[in-house]
Design a protein around this motif. Structure first.
Motif, PDB file in Angstrom:
ATOM      1  N   GLN A  84     -16.488   7.272 -18.888  1.00 21.00           N
ATOM      2  CA  GLN A  84     -15.374   7.994 -17.404  1.00 21.00           C
ATOM      3  C   GLN A  84     -15.116   6.847 -16.304  1.00 21.00           C
ATOM      4  O   GLN A  84     -13.459   6.569 -15.921  1.00 21.00           O
ATOM      5  CB  GLN A  84     -16.120   9.057 -16.523  1.00 21.00           C
ATOM      6  N   GLY A  85     -15.535   5.964 -16.049  1.00 18.84           N
ATOM      7  CA  GLY A  85     -15.020   4.683 -14.690  1.00 18.84           C
ATOM      8  C   GLY A  85     -13.547   3.997 -15.730  1.00 18.84           C
ATOM      9  O   GLY A  85     -13.181   3.894 -15.121  1.00 18.84           O
ATOM     10  N   ARG A  86     -14.278   3.480 -16.847  1.00 18.06           N
ATOM     11  CA  ARG A  86     -13.619   2.659 -17.626  1.00 18.06           C
ATOM     12  C   ARG A  86     -12.200   3.569 -17.760  1.00 18.06           C
ATOM     13  O   ARG A  86     -11.126   3.389 -17.898  1.00 18.06           O
ATOM     14  CB  ARG A  86     -14.032   1.882 -18.860  1.00 18.06           C
ATOM     15  N   ALA A  87     -12.271   4.889 -18.581  1.00 12.50           N
ATOM     16  CA  ALA A  87     -11.324   5.991 -18.664  1.00 12.50           C
ATOM     17  C   ALA A  87     -10.333   5.487 -16.860  1.00 12.50           C
ATOM     18  O   ALA A  87      -8.987   5.955 -17.512  1.00 12.50           O
ATOM     19  CB  ALA A  87     -11.570   7.179 -18.767  1.00 12.50           C
ATOM     20  N   VAL A  88     -10.266   5.569 -16.036  1.00 13.39           N
ATOM     21  CA  VAL A  88     -10.214   5.828 -15.251  1.00 13.39           C
ATOM     22  C   VAL A  88      -9.055   4.440 -14.419  1.00 13.39           C
ATOM     23  O   VAL A  88      -8.193   4.639 -14.206  1.00 13.39           O
ATOM     24  CB  VAL A  88     -11.057   6.068 -13.654  1.00 13.39           C
ATOM     25  N   ARG A  89      -9.814   3.543 -14.824  1.00 15.85           N
ATOM     26  CA  ARG A  89      -9.406   2.156 -14.628  1.00 15.85           C
ATOM     27  C   ARG A  89      -7.851   1.611 -15.509  1.00 15.85           C
ATOM     28  O   ARG A  89      -7.288   1.377 -14.960  1.00 15.85           O
ATOM     29  CB  ARG A  89     -10.230   1.114 -14.177  1.00 15.85           C
ATOM     30  N   GLN A  90      -8.110   1.979 -16.699  1.00 13.46           N
ATOM     31  CA  GLN A  90      -7.208   1.905 -17.228  1.00 13.46           C
ATOM     32  C   GLN A  90      -5.653   3.266 -17.700  1.00 13.46           C
ATOM     33  O   GLN A  90      -4.578   2.582 -17.103  1.00 13.46           O
ATOM     34  CB  GLN A  90      -7.968   2.388 -18.897  1.00 13.46           C
ATOM     35  N   LEU A  91      -6.206   4.233 -17.377  1.00 14.55           N
ATOM     36  CA  LEU A  91      -5.082   5.166 -16.764  1.00 14.55           C
ATOM     37  C   LEU A  91      -4.640   5.059 -15.097  1.00 14.55           C
ATOM     38  O   LEU A  91      -3.293   4.648 -15.264  1.00 14.55           O
ATOM     39  CB  LEU A  91      -5.776   6.175 -16.529  1.00 14.55           C
ATOM     40  N   ARG A  92      -4.959   5.287 -14.790  1.00 13.04           N
ATOM     41  CA  ARG A  92      -4.461   4.369 -13.604  1.00 13.04           C
ATOM     42  C   ARG A  92      -3.882   2.904 -13.893  1.00 13.04           C
ATOM     43  O   ARG A  92      -2.501   3.406 -12.676  1.00 13.04           O
ATOM     44  CB  ARG A  92      -5.239   4.019 -12.187  1.00 13.04           C
ATOM     45  N   ALA A  93      -4.018   1.663 -14.086  1.00 13.52           N
ATOM     46  CA  ALA A  93      -3.090   1.041 -14.472  1.00 13.52           C
ATOM     47  C   ALA A  93      -1.875   1.159 -15.194  1.00 13.52           C
ATOM     48  O   ALA A  93      -1.009   0.740 -14.936  1.00 13.52           O
ATOM     49  CB  ALA A  93      -3.635   0.097 -15.134  1.00 13.52           C
ATOM     50  N   ALA A  94      -1.756   2.499 -16.776  1.00 14.25           N
ATOM     51  CA  ALA A  94      -1.043   2.607 -17.306  1.00 14.25           C
ATOM     52  C   ALA A  94       0.013   3.539 -16.748  1.00 14.25           C
ATOM     53  O   ALA A  94       1.246   3.544 -16.583  1.00 14.25           O
ATOM     54  CB  ALA A  94      -1.238   3.846 -18.309  1.00 14.25           C
ATOM     55  N   GLU A  95      -0.311   3.654 -16.021  1.00 13.05           N
ATOM     56  CA  GLU A  95       0.122   5.426 -14.578  1.00 13.05           C
ATOM     57  C   GLU A  95       1.076   4.559 -13.829  1.00 13.05           C
ATOM     58  O   GLU A  95       2.504   3.852 -13.833  1.00 13.05           O
ATOM     59  CB  GLU A  95       0.021   6.028 -13.285  1.00 13.05           C
ATOM     60  N   GLY A  96       0.490   2.994 -12.830  1.00 12.22           N
ATOM     61  CA  GLY A  96       1.810   1.982 -12.070  1.00 12.22           C
ATOM     62  C   GLY A  96       2.667   2.062 -12.826  1.00 12.22           C
ATOM     63  O   GLY A  96       3.954   1.578 -12.924  1.00 12.22           O
ATOM     64  N   SER A  97       1.895   1.224 -14.466  1.00  6.34           N
ATOM     65  CA  SER A  97       3.034   0.496 -15.072  1.00  6.34           C
ATOM     66  C   SER A  97       4.668   1.915 -15.760  1.00  6.34           C
ATOM     67  O   SER A  97       5.297   1.104 -15.360  1.00  6.34           O
ATOM     68  CB  SER A  97       2.566  -0.471 -16.064  1.00  6.34           C
ATOM     69  N   VAL A  98       4.232   2.331 -15.706  1.00  8.04           N
ATOM     70  CA  VAL A  98       5.366   3.492 -15.945  1.00  8.04           C
ATOM     71  C   VAL A  98       5.509   4.691 -14.616  1.00  8.04           C
ATOM     72  O   VAL A  98       6.845   4.689 -14.979  1.00  8.04           O
ATOM     73  CB  VAL A  98       4.358   4.751 -16.814  1.00  8.04           C
TER      74      VAL A  98
ATOM     75  N   SER B  30       0.847  -1.734  -0.276  1.00  5.20           N
ATOM     76  CA  SER B  30      -0.657  -0.251  -0.241  1.00  5.20           C
ATOM     77  C   SER B  30       1.233   1.335   0.116  1.00  5.20           C
ATOM     78  O   SER B  30       0.545   2.466  -1.153  1.00  5.20           O
ATOM     79  CB  SER B  30      -0.607   0.187   0.986  1.00  5.20           C
ATOM     80  N   VAL B  31       1.626   0.685   0.558  1.00  7.64           N
ATOM     81  CA  VAL B  31       3.191   2.175   1.138  1.00  7.64           C
ATOM     82  C   VAL B  31       3.466   2.851  -0.260  1.00  7.64           C
ATOM     83  O   VAL B  31       3.624   3.818  -0.762  1.00  7.64           O
ATOM     84  CB  VAL B  31       3.733   2.619   1.992  1.00  7.64           C
ATOM     85  N   ARG B  32       4.607   1.601  -1.082  1.00  9.81           N
ATOM     86  CA  ARG B  32       4.758   1.602  -2.015  1.00  9.81           C
ATOM     87  C   ARG B  32       4.054   2.510  -3.170  1.00  9.81           C
ATOM     88  O   ARG B  32       3.995   2.712  -4.041  1.00  9.81           O
ATOM     89  CB  ARG B  32       6.063   0.099  -2.545  1.00  9.81           C
ATOM     90  N   ALA B  33       2.783   1.777  -3.519  1.00  7.12           N
ATOM     91  CA  ALA B  33       1.235   1.684  -4.091  1.00  7.12           C
ATOM     92  C   ALA B  33       1.227   3.905  -4.704  1.00  7.12           C
ATOM     93  O   ALA B  33       1.063   3.822  -5.206  1.00  7.12           O
ATOM     94  CB  ALA B  33       0.753   0.968  -4.016  1.00  7.12           C
ATOM     95  N   SER B  34       1.456   4.120  -2.877  1.00  5.80           N
ATOM     96  CA  SER B  34       0.465   5.679  -3.411  1.00  5.80           C
ATOM     97  C   SER B  34       2.114   6.339  -3.308  1.00  5.80           C
ATOM     98  O   SER B  34       1.220   7.838  -4.530  1.00  5.80           O
ATOM     99  CB  SER B  34       0.322   5.289  -1.557  1.00  5.80           C
ATOM    100  N   GLU B  35       2.973   5.863  -2.914  1.00  9.12           N
ATOM    101  CA  GLU B  35       4.239   6.785  -3.289  1.00  9.12           C
ATOM    102  C   GLU B  35       4.564   7.100  -4.829  1.00  9.12           C
ATOM    103  O   GLU B  35       5.054   7.908  -4.963  1.00  9.12           O
ATOM    104  CB  GLU B  35       5.230   5.975  -2.607  1.00  9.12           C
ATOM    105  N   GLU B  36       3.869   5.780  -5.346  1.00  7.41           N
ATOM    106  CA  GLU B  36       4.228   5.633  -6.797  1.00  7.41           C
ATOM    107  C   GLU B  36       3.308   6.629  -7.834  1.00  7.41           C
ATOM    108  O   GLU B  36       2.953   7.647  -8.738  1.00  7.41           O
ATOM    109  CB  GLU B  36       3.982   4.678  -7.475  1.00  7.41           C
TER     110      GLU B  36
END
Length: 487
Positions: A277-291, A125-131
């Motif tokens: 919007q809901g699908r856009a947020v889910r896909q975008l958040r996954a992309a952010e984590g991977s970046v 949780s801490v690592r993901a929040s920092e990212e």
């Protein structure tokens, strides 16, 4: 043969049967008393009004006397039954050891398992929040972002305290430390959970700007990843195959994360165009984590190249300083002379790993007083920072498969380096990396897939709860970090 139904009956069911028996006996006594009331009421007036000189008919008098005579035995028997039933229930409860409603205390193995799970969950949780914070910082001013930075800092402090407790527990402190570990981890998660909804309201009021930020970060990182691949080739030629293999793995995984980010950014763009919007947020958040994880891997390649250059420049002076310290040591550490001789041969034999050479030199002389001064201390600090950084990067981008032990050793290495005890910190960090690599091998390396989903699950970018990889991990604690589930 005992019936399977009887064998399978839980212990507390027996206690319930005893209670029902007692209730039945009490009911029987109460019923008997209720039936006796009319007889008592009828008997008392008849006896008071009858003249003493008048002879009463024998048969009615005998019937009334018989009814009255039965009341006392029935009451005595009923009272005895109630007392016996109550004693039976009490004995049954004492035999069971605890009241039926009291929860059973966890076994030592169960308490250990709970503490391990709490540490892993809080650390994730801490690592993901920092990212996630750098993406939020591109949209929000620092004053608005300050409460979220403070929440992450507080959670990190609680987690560090929990890891310190765990380290003492593993060194032999009694199991009373385990509830404290779970409590610290729960507090870390609570702090992050409390801020998750507020961050969502600020970040996702409009998805378009956040998507543009992520696409810009992706383009910049893709260019750096191409440079990292060229750096890998250079390091392999200069420092040998072992160094080349280590950094090559980082570059390959960075490309895998970028492939995944490409697919998710495309999906997010389509969802925005369709006003989903809901699908856009889910896909975008996954992309952010991977970046974010690709950025960790690319930065790791660059940092390794820089530290290798520093180490290569430091090896000759460190070797000379070690030989001078060893010449005055009495007695000399066993094997130290041989270690220095091997390193000196490597300097002229061809490509070698200068960080590994410094590690062997400083460790061979670690117990000598002169090893904590001058060039030897500088070399030990460089080795420790390199080892801690490598372990930190590996755990960050493989956390979906890594258990509590490597994370705990890494936390201990960080504390030890700050002490400062660099040689000991390097040993702990290398052990943390070994255990983390073991966990990943046991979990299984992901099969190659065209969109990099398996790598994202291994890295903890996705929670892995569904066939498509599950929801993306977001800012928050255990209660909120998976809130972007489909539906």
């Amino acid at each position: 043969m005992t019936s399977s139904l009887v064998r399978g009956r839980p212990r507390h069911a027996t206690a319930h049967i005893r209670v029902r028996v007692a209730h039945a006996l009490v009911g029987a006594v109460a019923g008997a008393g209720w039936l006796a009331i009319p007889v008592l009421a009828a008997q008392e007036p008849a006896t008071a009004s009858a003249p003493r000189t008048t002879a009463a008919p024998a048969a009615p008098r005998d019937d009334e006397s018989s009814a009255v005579d039965l009341i006392l035995p029935v009451a005595v028997l009923g009272t005895a039954g109630v007392v016996a039933a109550y004693s039976y229930v009490r004995r049954g409860r004492r035999a069971s050891g605890v009241a039926p409603s009291a929860p059973a205390a966890p076994t030592p193995a169960e308490a250990d398992r709970r503490a391990r799970a709490a540490l892993v969950e809080a650390d994730d949780s801490v690592r993901a929040s920092e990212e996630e914070l750098p993406f939020a910082a591109a949209l929000l001013d620092e004053r608005t972002l300050a409460p979220f930075r403070h929440a992450v800092h507080t959670a990190r402090t609680e987690l560090s305290a929990a890891f310190a407790l765990w380290h003492r527990y593993e060194e032999g402190e009694p199991g009373q430390a385990l509830p404290g570990i779970v409590g610290r981890c729960a507090e870390a998660g609570r702090v992050l959970d409390a801020r998750a909804g507020e961050l969502d309201r600020l970040r996702w009021a409009e998805v378009g700007p956040a998507l543009e930020v992520a696409e810009g970060a992706f383009r910049r990182l893709a260019a750096r990843a191409a440079d990292a691949r060229a750096t890998v080739t250079e390091l392999r030629e200069r420092y040998g195959p072992s160094v080349g293999a280590r950094v090559a793995g980082c570059a390959e995984e960075a490309m895998d994360r970028l492939v995944f980010a490409t697919a998710r950014l495309n999906e997010a763009r389509r969802a925005v165009d369709l006003d989903e919007q809901g699908r856009a947020v889910r896909q975008l958040r996954a992309a952010e984590g991977s970046v974010a994880q690709a950025g960790i891997l690319v930065a790791g390649v660059d940092r390794t190249a820089r530290r290798l250059r520093e180490a290569a420049a430091l090896v000759p002076a460190t070797l000379t300083g070690a030989e001078a310290v060893l010449a005055t040591a009495a007695p000399a550490p066993s094997g130290a002379d041989d270690t220095l001789a091997v390193v000196r041969e490597e300097l002229t034999a061809g490509p070698y790993d200068p960080l590994d050479a410094l590690r062997r030199i400083t460790r061979a002389l670690a117990r000598l007083p002169g090893a904590r001064s001058g060039v030897l201390d500088t070399a030990a600090d460089l080795v420790a920072r390199a080892a801690v950084g490598e372990a930190e990067d590996f755990i960050s981008v493989h956390r979906g498969a890594i258990g509590a032990d490597p994370r705990s050793l890494l936390a201990a290495a960080v504390r030890t380096l700050a002490a400062p005890h660099p040689v000991e910190a390097a040993v702990l960090a290398r052990r943390a990396l070994e255990l983390a690599e073991r966990d990943v091998r046991a979990h299984g390396l992901p099969d190659s897939d065209t969109q990099g989903t398996a790598g994202a699950v291994l890295g903890g970018v996705l929670l892995g709860e569904e066939p498509d990889g599950g929801p993306p991990v977001t800012f928050g604690g255990p209660e909120t970090r998976g809130r972007f589930r489909t539906g």
